[in-house]
Design an enzyme around this catalytic site. Structure first.
Site, short mmCIF file in Angstrom:
data_model
loop_
_atom_site.label_atom_id
_atom_site.label_comp_id
_atom_site.label_asym_id
_atom_site.label_seq_id
_atom_site.Cartn_x
_atom_site.Cartn_y
_atom_site.Cartn_z
N ALA A 69 -43.24 19.73 102.20
CA ALA A 69 -43.90 20.99 102.57
C ALA A 69 -43.69 22.12 101.56
O ALA A 69 -44.52 23.02 101.45
CB ALA A 69 -43.40 21.44 103.95
N THR B 11 -38.96 12.52 98.74
CA THR B 11 -38.10 11.50 98.12
C THR B 11 -37.64 10.51 99.19
O THR B 11 -37.63 9.29 98.98
CB THR B 11 -36.88 12.16 97.43
OG1 THR B 11 -37.36 13.09 96.47
CG2 THR B 11 -35.98 11.14 96.77
N CYS C 218 -35.54 20.15 74.91
CA CYS C 218 -35.18 21.56 75.09
C CYS C 218 -34.19 21.86 73.98
O CYS C 218 -33.34 21.07 73.65
CB CYS C 218 -34.62 21.84 76.48
SG CYS C 218 -33.00 21.20 76.76
N1 PLP Z 1 -43.29 13.22 93.86
C1 PLP Z 1 -43.78 14.21 93.09
C2 PLP Z 1 -45.07 13.99 92.36
C3 PLP Z 1 -43.11 15.43 92.97
O1 PLP Z 1 -43.62 16.40 92.22
C4 PLP Z 1 -41.90 15.60 93.68
C5 PLP Z 1 -41.13 16.85 93.53
O2 PLP Z 1 -41.10 17.44 92.48
C6 PLP Z 1 -41.44 14.54 94.49
C7 PLP Z 1 -42.17 13.37 94.54
C8 PLP Z 1 -40.19 14.66 95.29
O3 PLP Z 1 -40.28 15.70 96.21
P1 PLP Z 1 -38.97 16.24 96.95
O4 PLP Z 1 -38.00 16.64 95.85
O5 PLP Z 1 -39.41 17.40 97.74
O6 PLP Z 1 -38.43 15.13 97.73
#
Ligand code: PLP
Length: 375
Positions: A198, A70, A325
């Site tokens: 990771a 993110t 849901c």
């Molecule tokens: N992009 C995709 C396709 C994801 O599946 C995710 C996490 O679910 C993210 C970005 C963001 O990853 P993080 O929450 O580890 O920053």
């Protein structure tokens, strides 16, 4: 517990755990310190960077460690728009919220025009439409993911990349769900910019990276002590970095065997689901196409679909929901909506890893039979 939510996160690999424990115990030096303890930590970071770059066919200088994907995505979207004076973003309606919300934020302060490439209900991307959008005067910033986290849809990154090159557009592809699962992601026909977390492939949480190809230069999001060549200040997460490098090593060493194993789990489960529950609706690319560890199904009202996720949870089965849901709170998925799925009925995402087994699949099928056929 039966854990079928590996697209959300994965259990830590035991080899990664051992590496991290060793680093936590022995390597406490601040990598910015000039004494031996600091230098040792610095060496560990640079060795990890080189190893990761090697697995991905990238240059070490193209990788900037961040706290997660993110952060990498947010840095890239804000940085590219600012540094390249971008006024035109081309994306899809099924990107992760890390992307969609960063674009929304940019839009609040910068007059960017955002266009969406057409995709059909099976999540095929209309490349001709992309070309039409690119074929306008303004320099474009194309943001299209590789593997979708909800449905497993795979977009043709290499073809998109070739088109972007032809039209001198910059291309960011979110590869969070494909890192550690496929080879050659950053070959010549890969994106200009990508990101990694990771924890999606048995590495630790709280570490990822931003990849900027060659001479792509952007304004950083975080400034301070100048770490990561001024791209991402803040004392480095050395345990996380070493853990991520180990996770890559394990993933690349075992990649083809794991891919075959997990693909077989997926095919087996799809086949059994179809046999046992013929009215289930498979959302986008659940059969042979798509990333090999994700299945997304909508469960129509002919089945007892009330409180489905909660009932699975009570049976110690972890999956994710993708649509309505039934707890009274309706949380409609923007991905399923864009793919024109029926979002009034619940959807379940099953996502597998190397730690899952056929016995677990059979157990989940048995529990599903009990839940869905109960009057
Ligand atoms: N992009 C995709 C396709 C994801 O599946 C995710 C996490 O679910 C993210 C970005 C963001 O990853 P993080 O929450 O580890 O920053």
């Amino acid at each position: 517990m039966i854990y079928f939510d590996n697209a959300a996160t994965t259990p830590l690999d035991s080899e990664v755990y051992k590496t991290m424990c060793r680093v936590m115990k022995d390597q406490y030096g601040n990598p910015s310190s000039t004494h031996a303890a600091g230098r040792n930590s610095k060496v560990l970071i640079e060795d990890s960077r080189s190893a990761i770059a090697g697995f991905l066919d990238a240059k070490p200088s193209e990788i900037y460690f961040t706290s997660c994907a993110t952060e990498a995505i947010t840095t890239a979207i804000h940085g590219i728009v600012t540094s390249y004076g971008i006024r035109k973003i081309i994306t899809t309606a099924i990107e992760h919220h890390a992307v969609t919300h960063a674009i929304d934020d940019v839009h609040k302060t910068t007059p960017v025009q955002v266009s969406f490439v057409r995709i059909d209900k099976d999540a095929n991307l209309d490349l001709e439409h992309l070309e039409e959008l690119l074929n306008e005067e303004e320099k474009a910033f194309v943001i299209i993911m590789h593997a979708n986290n909800e449905t497993g849809t795979l977009f043709p990154v290499q073809e998109i990349s070739k088109l972007c090159k032809e039209y001198h557009a910059l291309f960011l592809s979110d590869m969070v769900q494909s890192m550690g699962k496929y080879e050659n992601l950053l070959s010549d026909h890969g994106p200009d910019i990508t990101c990694c977390s990771a924890h999606k492939f048995h590495g630790p949480k709280g570490i990822g990276f931003l990849y900027l190809r060659g001479n792509t230069k952007i304004t950083p999001l975080i400034s301070g002590g100048g770490q990561e060549r001024h791209m991402r200040s803040g004392t480095e997460n050395i345990y996380g970095i070493a853990g991520m490098a180990k996770a890559f090593e394990v993933a690349y060493r075992d990649m083809s065997g794991n891919r075959e194993y997990i693909s077989n789990l997926k095919s087996y489960f799809v086949e059994k689901l179809k046999l046992n529950f013929p009215e289930l609706i498979f959302n986008a690319c659940c059969d042979s196409k798509g990333v090999y560890n994700i299945i997304n199904v909508s469960v129509p009202d002919v089945y007892n679909n009330k409180l489905l996720l909660q009932k699975l949870d009570m049976n110690n089965i972890a999956v994710s929901g993708g649509s309505a849901c039934n707890s009274g709170v309706v949380n409609v998925s923007h991905v399923l909506s864009a793919l024109l799925a029926n979002t009034a009925i619940p959807a379940i995402r099953f996502s597998f890893s190397k730690y899952n087994t056929v016995e677990e699949l059979d157990k989940v099928l048995e529990v599903l039979r009990e839940i869905l056929f109960r009057k």
